[in-house]
Design a protein around this motif. Structure first.
Motif, PDB file in Angstrom:
ATOM      1  N   GLU A   1     -18.163   2.235   7.647  1.00  0.00           N
ATOM      2  CA  GLU A   1     -17.235   1.504   8.486  1.00  0.00           C
ATOM      3  C   GLU A   1     -17.864   1.237   9.843  1.00  0.00           C
ATOM      4  O   GLU A   1     -18.513   2.100  10.435  1.00  0.00           O
ATOM      5  CB  GLU A   1     -15.934   2.275   8.659  1.00  0.00           C
ATOM      6  CG  GLU A   1     -15.062   2.279   7.424  1.00  0.00           C
ATOM      7  CD  GLU A   1     -13.702   2.895   7.695  1.00  0.00           C
ATOM      8  OE1 GLU A   1     -12.692   2.192   7.517  1.00  0.00           O
ATOM      9  OE2 GLU A   1     -13.646   4.077   8.060  1.00  0.00           O
TER      10      GLU A   1
ATOM     11  N   THR B   1     -14.096  -1.834  10.039  1.00  0.00           N
ATOM     12  CA  THR B   1     -14.383  -2.785   8.971  1.00  0.00           C
ATOM     13  C   THR B   1     -15.543  -2.293   8.118  1.00  0.00           C
ATOM     14  O   THR B   1     -16.355  -1.477   8.567  1.00  0.00           O
ATOM     15  CB  THR B   1     -14.763  -4.164   9.542  1.00  0.00           C
ATOM     16  OG1 THR B   1     -16.010  -4.043  10.256  1.00  0.00           O
ATOM     17  CG2 THR B   1     -13.696  -4.676  10.487  1.00  0.00           C
TER      18      THR B   1
ATOM     19  N   LYS C   1     -10.155  -5.982   0.880  1.00  0.00           N
ATOM     20  CA  LYS C   1      -9.598  -4.850   1.589  1.00  0.00           C
ATOM     21  C   LYS C   1     -10.649  -4.186   2.472  1.00  0.00           C
ATOM     22  O   LYS C   1     -11.832  -4.393   2.320  1.00  0.00           O
ATOM     23  CB  LYS C   1      -9.038  -3.829   0.592  1.00  0.00           C
ATOM     24  CG  LYS C   1      -7.842  -4.335  -0.182  1.00  0.00           C
ATOM     25  CD  LYS C   1      -7.297  -3.256  -1.102  1.00  0.00           C
ATOM     26  CE  LYS C   1      -6.062  -3.742  -1.826  1.00  0.00           C
ATOM     27  NZ  LYS C   1      -5.492  -2.714  -2.727  1.00  0.00           N
TER      28      LYS C   1
ATOM     29  N   ARG D   1      -9.113  -1.955   8.864  1.00  0.00           N
ATOM     30  CA  ARG D   1      -8.072  -1.004   9.232  1.00  0.00           C
ATOM     31  C   ARG D   1      -7.810  -1.067  10.731  1.00  0.00           C
ATOM     32  O   ARG D   1      -8.742  -1.078  11.546  1.00  0.00           O
ATOM     33  CB  ARG D   1      -8.485   0.404   8.813  1.00  0.00           C
ATOM     34  CG  ARG D   1      -8.819   0.501   7.319  1.00  0.00           C
ATOM     35  CD  ARG D   1      -8.806   1.928   6.823  1.00  0.00           C
ATOM     36  NE  ARG D   1      -9.796   2.760   7.481  1.00  0.00           N
ATOM     37  CZ  ARG D   1      -9.673   4.081   7.651  1.00  0.00           C
ATOM     38  NH1 ARG D   1      -8.579   4.698   7.245  1.00  0.00           N
ATOM     39  NH2 ARG D   1     -10.642   4.782   8.220  1.00  0.00           N
TER      40      ARG D   1
ATOM     41  N   ASP E   1      -2.184   4.583   6.285  1.00  0.00           N
ATOM     42  CA  ASP E   1      -2.942   5.456   5.403  1.00  0.00           C
ATOM     43  C   ASP E   1      -3.002   6.870   5.979  1.00  0.00           C
ATOM     44  O   ASP E   1      -2.298   7.203   6.938  1.00  0.00           O
ATOM     45  CB  ASP E   1      -4.341   4.883   5.148  1.00  0.00           C
ATOM     46  CG  ASP E   1      -5.179   4.751   6.422  1.00  0.00           C
ATOM     47  OD1 ASP E   1      -4.865   5.417   7.433  1.00  0.00           O
ATOM     48  OD2 ASP E   1      -6.159   3.983   6.399  1.00  0.00           O
TER      49      ASP E   1
ATOM     50  N   ASP F   1      -4.155  -1.217   6.743  1.00  0.00           N
ATOM     51  CA  ASP F   1      -5.099  -2.144   6.117  1.00  0.00           C
ATOM     52  C   ASP F   1      -4.409  -3.500   5.988  1.00  0.00           C
ATOM     53  O   ASP F   1      -3.678  -3.765   5.047  1.00  0.00           O
ATOM     54  CB  ASP F   1      -5.525  -1.614   4.755  1.00  0.00           C
ATOM     55  CG  ASP F   1      -6.571  -2.496   4.075  1.00  0.00           C
ATOM     56  OD1 ASP F   1      -6.735  -3.650   4.495  1.00  0.00           O
ATOM     57  OD2 ASP F   1      -7.216  -2.018   3.126  1.00  0.00           O
TER      58      ASP F   1
ATOM     59  N   SER G   1      -5.768  -6.702   5.621  1.00  0.00           N
ATOM     60  CA  SER G   1      -6.979  -7.502   5.486  1.00  0.00           C
ATOM     61  C   SER G   1      -6.971  -8.463   4.316  1.00  0.00           C
ATOM     62  O   SER G   1      -7.866  -9.275   4.194  1.00  0.00           O
ATOM     63  CB  SER G   1      -8.198  -6.582   5.353  1.00  0.00           C
ATOM     64  OG  SER G   1      -8.008  -5.638   4.320  1.00  0.00           O
TER      65      SER G   1
END
Length: 237
Positions: free
Chosen positions: A115, A135, A145, A148, A197, A203, A205
């Motif tokens: 990420e 990302t 996906k 976040r 989460d 998320d 996306s």
């Protein structure tokens, strides 16, 4: 797997033709249980992980099945021989050498280091964003996906979305975002909930393409920098 007498006979014949000791051919299957057979299967798995990565959904179950097969028949060879750890070490070494990461979803060789801290925009919009996000390290205009956002940034996205006429709207239901759309967005109107989460991130996306924020720099406010730092703490803890 069904082992018909014909298949067992053919496998046995192939093993014998390859020089396998008859004592190393498994009765009932015709499989090669020689040391060379073990090393070949092991090398194949490590090469696969090295190049393609490894995750819980696909790679790990199959590898464990193969390893268990050999552990039952040749425990003296599998004892202390961790195929997965060896493969993941080789995977990291290979991809670190390229300066990139693999594209395997949720690869066990990278974890959260895959990420990146990013400032993103809605692709094609000069007004929506920038939004601080965690990302995937490899993405280009993706609708997949993996993007976040904190609750504060999610609130900004919801506000900006509702100010546009996309046929897509969002509203908060406690901690959950409910995305709703009409026929101008999708042929079948509907809705979907986005819950935070385990890290408390959202998320958001899979609804539109994204792009990197390219400026101007004066739009990078102290509030955005603070959000990026909050994401850094979450990613690195």
């Amino acid at each position: 797997m069904t082992h018909t007498p014909e298949m067992v006979a053919r496998r046995t014949a192939l093993c014998l033709a390859s020089g396998v000791d008859p004592a190393d051919i498994e009765p009932g299957t015709g499989y090669d249980l020689s040391r060379n057979g073990y090393d070949s299967v092991r090398a194949s798995w490590i090469a696969h992980i090295t190049m393609h990565g490894h995750n819980e959904q696909y790679g790990r179950p199959s590898l464990r099945k193969a390893f268990s097969y050999w552990a039952e028949r040749r425990p003296e060879w599998t004892a202390g021989d961790d195929w997965e750890a060896t493969g993941l070490e080789a995977h990291r070494a290979y991809w670190d050498g390229t300066g990139r990461t693999c594209n395997t979803s949720e690869c066990l060789g990278h974890g959260r280091e895959r990420e990146a801290l990013s400032l993103v925009m809605v692709d094609g919009s000069d007004e929506d964003g920038p939004y601080p996000a965690l990302t995937p390290t490899l993405w280009v205009g993706t609708e997949g996906k993996g993007f976040r956002f904190t609750r504060a940034t999610a609130e900004d996205i919801v506000r900006d979305l509702n100010a546009c006429e996309y046929g897509l709207t969002a509203e908060w239901h406690g901690e959950v975002i409910r995305m709703s759309w009409d026929a101008s967005y999708e042929p079948e109107p509907g809705d979907r909930d986005i819950a935070p989460d385990a890290d408390g991130l959202y998320d958001i996306s899979g609804w539109w393409p994204w792009d990197d924020f390219a400026g101007p720099t004066e739009r990078v406010t102290p509030e955005l920098i603070a959000e990026l730092e909050a994401l850094r703490v979450i990613r690195d803890r």
